[in-house]
Design a protein around this motif. Structure first.
Motif, PDB file in Angstrom:
ATOM      1  N   PRO A 384       0.829  -1.206   0.000  1.00 41.26           N
ATOM      2  CA  PRO A 384       0.000   0.000   0.000  1.00 41.26           C
ATOM      3  C   PRO A 384       0.865   1.258   0.000  1.00 41.26           C
ATOM      4  O   PRO A 384       2.013   1.230   0.453  1.00 41.26           O
ATOM      5  N   PHE A 385       0.317   2.337  -0.513  1.00 44.68           N
ATOM      6  CA  PHE A 385       0.971   3.634  -0.424  1.00 44.68           C
ATOM      7  C   PHE A 385       0.944   4.030   1.053  1.00 44.68           C
ATOM      8  O   PHE A 385      -0.113   4.330   1.613  1.00 44.68           O
ATOM      9  N   THR A 386       2.108   3.996   1.706  1.00 45.63           N
ATOM     10  CA  THR A 386       2.189   4.202   3.154  1.00 45.63           C
ATOM     11  C   THR A 386       2.730   5.590   3.446  1.00 45.63           C
ATOM     12  O   THR A 386       3.826   5.953   3.014  1.00 45.63           O
ATOM     13  N   LEU A 387       1.953   6.388   4.175  1.00 49.37           N
ATOM     14  CA  LEU A 387       2.342   7.763   4.449  1.00 49.37           C
ATOM     15  C   LEU A 387       3.527   7.823   5.398  1.00 49.37           C
ATOM     16  O   LEU A 387       3.573   7.100   6.401  1.00 49.37           O
ATOM     17  N   ASP A 388       4.488   8.693   5.101  1.00 54.50           N
ATOM     18  CA  ASP A 388       5.599   8.940   6.017  1.00 54.50           C
ATOM     19  C   ASP A 388       5.522  10.381   6.516  1.00 54.50           C
ATOM     20  O   ASP A 388       4.573  11.115   6.206  1.00 54.50           O
ATOM     21  N   MET A 389       6.515  10.794   7.301  1.00 50.34           N
ATOM     22  CA  MET A 389       6.459  12.112   7.928  1.00 50.34           C
ATOM     23  C   MET A 389       6.336  13.215   6.894  1.00 50.34           C
ATOM     24  O   MET A 389       5.596  14.192   7.080  1.00 50.34           O
ATOM     25  N   GLU A 390       7.046  13.098   5.783  1.00 47.75           N
ATOM     26  CA  GLU A 390       6.970  14.128   4.746  1.00 47.75           C
ATOM     27  C   GLU A 390       5.561  14.247   4.190  1.00 47.75           C
ATOM     28  O   GLU A 390       5.079  15.348   3.913  1.00 47.75           O
ATOM     29  N   SER A 403      -5.784  12.677  13.625  1.00 55.47           N
ATOM     30  CA  SER A 403      -6.606  12.455  14.811  1.00 55.47           C
ATOM     31  C   SER A 403      -8.096  12.470  14.468  1.00 55.47           C
ATOM     32  O   SER A 403      -8.938  12.273  15.348  1.00 55.47           O
ATOM     33  N   ASN A 404      -8.415  12.703  13.192  1.00 55.95           N
ATOM     34  CA  ASN A 404      -9.799  12.738  12.746  1.00 55.95           C
ATOM     35  C   ASN A 404      -9.914  11.949  11.444  1.00 55.95           C
ATOM     36  O   ASN A 404      -9.265  12.282  10.449  1.00 55.95           O
ATOM     37  N   GLU A 405     -10.742  10.920  11.449  1.00 53.37           N
ATOM     38  CA  GLU A 405     -10.824  10.023  10.286  1.00 53.37           C
ATOM     39  C   GLU A 405     -11.372  10.748   9.060  1.00 53.37           C
ATOM     40  O   GLU A 405     -10.850  10.591   7.942  1.00 53.37           O
ATOM     41  N   ASP A 406     -12.445  11.526   9.234  1.00 52.96           N
ATOM     42  CA  ASP A 406     -13.023  12.226   8.086  1.00 52.96           C
ATOM     43  C   ASP A 406     -12.013  13.178   7.458  1.00 52.96           C
ATOM     44  O   ASP A 406     -11.904  13.275   6.231  1.00 52.96           O
ATOM     45  N   GLN A 407     -11.271  13.885   8.310  1.00 52.30           N
ATOM     46  CA  GLN A 407     -10.245  14.789   7.798  1.00 52.30           C
ATOM     47  C   GLN A 407      -9.164  14.016   7.047  1.00 52.30           C
ATOM     48  O   GLN A 407      -8.696  14.433   5.982  1.00 52.30           O
ATOM     49  N   ALA A 408      -8.779  12.861   7.602  1.00 50.74           N
ATOM     50  CA  ALA A 408      -7.747  12.037   6.961  1.00 50.74           C
ATOM     51  C   ALA A 408      -8.189  11.612   5.568  1.00 50.74           C
ATOM     52  O   ALA A 408      -7.444  11.765   4.589  1.00 50.74           O
ATOM     53  N   LEU A 409      -9.393  11.094   5.453  1.00 54.19           N
ATOM     54  CA  LEU A 409      -9.865  10.591   4.164  1.00 54.19           C
ATOM     55  C   LEU A 409      -9.988  11.715   3.133  1.00 54.19           C
ATOM     56  O   LEU A 409      -9.678  11.519   1.950  1.00 54.19           O
ATOM     57  N   TYR A 410     -10.418  12.886   3.585  1.00 47.12           N
ATOM     58  CA  TYR A 410     -10.556  14.033   2.681  1.00 47.12           C
ATOM     59  C   TYR A 410      -9.190  14.484   2.163  1.00 47.12           C
ATOM     60  O   TYR A 410      -8.988  14.657   0.958  1.00 47.12           O
ATOM     61  N   ARG A 411      -8.246  14.667   3.091  1.00 48.20           N
ATOM     62  CA  ARG A 411      -6.930  15.186   2.696  1.00 48.20           C
ATOM     63  C   ARG A 411      -6.141  14.171   1.880  1.00 48.20           C
ATOM     64  O   ARG A 411      -5.433  14.544   0.935  1.00 48.20           O
ATOM     65  N   ILE A 412      -6.229  12.911   2.241  1.00 46.62           N
ATOM     66  CA  ILE A 412      -5.487  11.886   1.489  1.00 46.62           C
ATOM     67  C   ILE A 412      -5.971  11.839   0.050  1.00 46.62           C
ATOM     68  O   ILE A 412      -5.175  11.691  -0.891  1.00 46.62           O
ATOM     69  N   THR A 429      -6.092   2.750  -5.664  1.00 53.11           N
ATOM     70  CA  THR A 429      -4.872   2.933  -4.879  1.00 53.11           C
ATOM     71  C   THR A 429      -5.144   2.533  -3.437  1.00 53.11           C
ATOM     72  O   THR A 429      -6.098   3.023  -2.822  1.00 53.11           O
ATOM     73  N   ALA A 430      -4.313   1.625  -2.918  1.00 53.49           N
ATOM     74  CA  ALA A 430      -4.416   1.215  -1.521  1.00 53.49           C
ATOM     75  C   ALA A 430      -3.529   2.123  -0.676  1.00 53.49           C
ATOM     76  O   ALA A 430      -2.388   2.395  -1.045  1.00 53.49           O
ATOM     77  N   VAL A 431      -4.048   2.570   0.459  1.00 50.60           N
ATOM     78  CA  VAL A 431      -3.328   3.532   1.299  1.00 50.60           C
ATOM     79  C   VAL A 431      -3.300   3.053   2.744  1.00 50.60           C
ATOM     80  O   VAL A 431      -4.305   2.548   3.265  1.00 50.60           O
ATOM     81  N   ALA A 432      -2.154   3.213   3.387  1.00 51.84           N
ATOM     82  CA  ALA A 432      -2.009   2.935   4.816  1.00 51.84           C
ATOM     83  C   ALA A 432      -1.656   4.245   5.517  1.00 51.84           C
ATOM     84  O   ALA A 432      -0.746   4.955   5.094  1.00 51.84           O
ATOM     85  N   TYR A 433      -2.404   4.568   6.581  1.00 49.39           N
ATOM     86  CA  TYR A 433      -2.109   5.789   7.341  1.00 49.39           C
ATOM     87  C   TYR A 433      -2.320   5.516   8.822  1.00 49.39           C
ATOM     88  O   TYR A 433      -2.999   4.552   9.205  1.00 49.39           O
ATOM     89  N   ASP A 434      -1.747   6.355   9.662  1.00 52.71           N
ATOM     90  CA  ASP A 434      -1.863   6.196  11.110  1.00 52.71           C
ATOM     91  C   ASP A 434      -2.927   7.133  11.655  1.00 52.71           C
ATOM     92  O   ASP A 434      -2.991   8.315  11.287  1.00 52.71           O
ATOM     93  N   LEU A 435      -3.756   6.589  12.564  1.00 55.07           N
ATOM     94  CA  LEU A 435      -4.848   7.348  13.173  1.00 55.07           C
ATOM     95  C   LEU A 435      -4.677   7.317  14.683  1.00 55.07           C
ATOM     96  O   LEU A 435      -4.568   6.238  15.290  1.00 55.07           O
TER      97      LEU A 435
END
Length: 581
Positions: A384-390, A403-412, A429-435
């Motif tokens: 998966p496309f895995t988000l890093d600090m950058e 810290s907000n799922e809706d915000q994460a999905l919108y911005r990603i 596109t498969a994406v992995a992110y930290d919540l």
């Protein structure tokens, strides 16, 4: 489609419709839609035989006591839908069939799977480990041949231990001074004070190789999880009269870190440039590609492909350049970047023999057990496309998480449009992110699909359907019955199998695309013959049908007039199609 059981029912429908129409004319307030609904409700109460399809509404889910307009699983749907059907259609007759279309909650579920020895063997890896990412993808294809877009697997497998570089820093030297101070009262404080190992023999602060290995154990245990067989190339500052650096390659053996094998060497970007220049004439396309991308292209059939023999030749050239004084018997474990459709690394173990580097057949390959998540998208497996600090910083985040799922999905979704400006319609596109939530951080997975010029989240619900039948006890039960009507191609299949056995009936059947059921006719098809013919069609059409699968097969007949009949079959334990009583 609604099938009535008698002519009287048809007449009754006309009569009811007439009365309702007259009533509507006199009252003048009910629309025609209401009239049709009343008529259908009346007919439904008369014991009609149903063969229809319905779509559940939000009210239907509410009737079943569900808080959301979907089911949590197919099992829940099987359990609850019969109550709705009994309430809505109390007078339907035996053998009625209703196909129910509904929504099911289907979030991403990451399946844990451990690769077995049989899985490695299936792709020709008898040694039982992977050496490249392409082998992982090939194995996933073999293990999950029915994978669907958006599927995820948390794969546990054995792979070559990629060497991890680590440089001992000032804080590490302080830790060494603290942990080993009682064992080495002069050497340990010196290391902490000067952030180096004193290599001057005869000095009280002297560090020999065994002492340094002990210090490396202290540092690695503090900085890494203990992974059996993992290899580390540890570099550190020394003082031998002047400042310098040394390195030691170690491996965790399950209990402690011990010295490992030959000299480790990582091919750098500048090394790839040298390889590009050296082999520009001999391997023009591969050499140019290696210099441009700082890796070896390992894709079969490409003009830029590097074979095993070519890589060994490049390694021989490079090591002779870098270590001109190495003697025969010198061993190296060389790590290099590769491209197999995605980025990866490989390791080659070589030994200098008669002035040239050859494969070290006696080298023991270090392998580790590791786990990684893979996703199946656009017809292939990958990470998966895995988000890093950058990535988080680019999306305005101060921390490497949301810290907000809706915000994460919108911005990603917006960010993916920037990362993949040439995405094509339908790309997934498969994406992995930290919540971060409730004091804990978890890795979440989400799929996006490129539609109408933007990346949209693939919803966590999907549409499914189940067919239900009304049994002898008047109970709606899940019904896997498939209703099928014989076609001209089916009659041709029957003819091919039975033309020698029943020449006249088959000849007639082929001519008219029906079965002649007149018993006094030479083209007569008896019930047993029709059963035999239907079995031929089902065995040809559904050879892998499971035990218990049901079919209702409708076919054209001629009994003095053209009409149709049906036969109900079920596959028994012996794998035969028999009459379903």
């Amino acid at each position: 489609m609604l099938k009535l059981t008698s002519k009287n029912l048809t007449m009754k429908k006309i009569y009811i419709l007439l009365l309702l129409f007259i009533g509507a004319t006199l009252i003048g307030c009910d629309p025609m839609d209401d009239i049709h609904e009343q008529v259908n409700d009346q007919i439904d109460s008369e014991g009609a035989l149903a063969d229809k399809s319905i779509v559940l509404t939000e009210d239907d889910y509410g009737f079943l006591g569900l808080s959301f307009p979907n089911f949590n699983s197919e099992d829940d749907a099987r359990l609850l839908i019969p109550d709705l059907l009994s309430e809505r259609y109390p007078y339907y007759g035996k053998n009625s069939s209703i196909n129910v279309i509904y929504d099911i909650y289907d979030p991403i579920r990451v399946k844990l799977y451990e690769v077995t020895s049989q899985d490695y063997s299936a792709i020709g890896l008898e040694e039982g480990y992977f050496t490249s990412s392409s082998q992982v993808y090939e194995a996933l294809g073999e293990i999950f041949p029915q994978a669907e877009s958006g599927d995820y697997v948390d794969l546990q497998y054995r792979t070559v231990a990629e060497e991890i570089p680590y440089e001992i820093n000032a804080e590490d030297f302080d830790l060494i001074g603290e942990k080993l101070g009682s064992d080495y009262p002069d050497a340990a404080p010196s290391a902490a004070q000067y952030s180096n190992f004193d290599r001057r023999e005869g000095r009280d602060a002297y560090w020999d190789n065994d002492m340094i290995l002990e210090a490396i154990n202290v540092v690695l245990e503090d900085n890494f999880e203990d992974v059996t067989n993992q290899i580390y190339n540890v570099s550190y500052a020394i003082y031998d009269g002047s400042a310098g650096t040394e390195s030691m390659t170690v491996q965790f053996n399950g209990n402690e870190y011990v010295a490992f094998g030959g000299t480790s060497y990582q091919i750098s970007a500048s090394d790839f440039d040298e390889i590009g220049s050296e082999f520009a004439e001999k391997f023009p396309d591969p050499a140019s590609n290696a210099a441009d991308y700082s890796n070896f292209d390992r894709r079969d059939g490409r003009d830029t492909q590097w074979t095993d023999a070519m890589i060994l030749e490049a390694v021989d050239f490079l090591l002779n350049q870098q270590f001109p004084n190495a003697t025969d018997g010198s061993k190296f474990a060389v790590t290099y970047a590769v491209y197999t459709g995605s980025a990866g690394t490989e390791v080659i173990n070589v030994v200098k023999t008669d002035g040239a580097y050859v494969i070290d057949s006696n080298a023991s390959t270090a392998t580790i057990t590791t786990r990684n998540v893979y996703a199946y998208t656009n017809g292939s497996w990958g990470r998966p496309f895995t988000l890093d600090m950058e990535d988080y910083e680019a999306m305005g985040q101060s921390y490497p998480n949301f810290s907000n799922e809706d915000q994460a999905l919108y911005r990603i979704g917006i960010y993916l449009g920037m990362q993949y400006p040439y995405a094509e319609e339908g790309d997934v596109t498969a994406v992995a992110y930290d919540l971060y939530s409730s004091g804990e951080t978890s890795t979440e997975y989400v799929n996006y699909i490129f539609e109408d010029g933007e990346f949209n989240v693939v919803p966590s619900t999907r549409t499914a359907s189940l067919q239900f039948g009304l049994n002898d006890e008047g109970v709606w039960v899940p019904d896997n019955t498939i209703r099928y009507t014989l076609t001209g191609n089916d009659f041709a299949t029957i003819a091919s199998a039975l033309q020698d056995k029943y020449p006249d009936p088959v000849s007639s059947m082929l001519r008219y695309n029906n079965f002649d059921t007149r018993s006094d006719n030479g083209a007569y098809w008896s019930p047993d013959m029709i059963l035999e013919a239907t079995r031929i069609v089902l065995n040809n059409m559904a050879p892998n049908a499971e035990v218990g699968q049901k079919y209702v097969v409708t076919y054209a007949v001629y009994d003095g007039s053209n009409t149709t009949n049906s036969i109900s079959l079920i596959k028994n334990e012996a794998g035969e199609w028999v009459i379903n009583e």
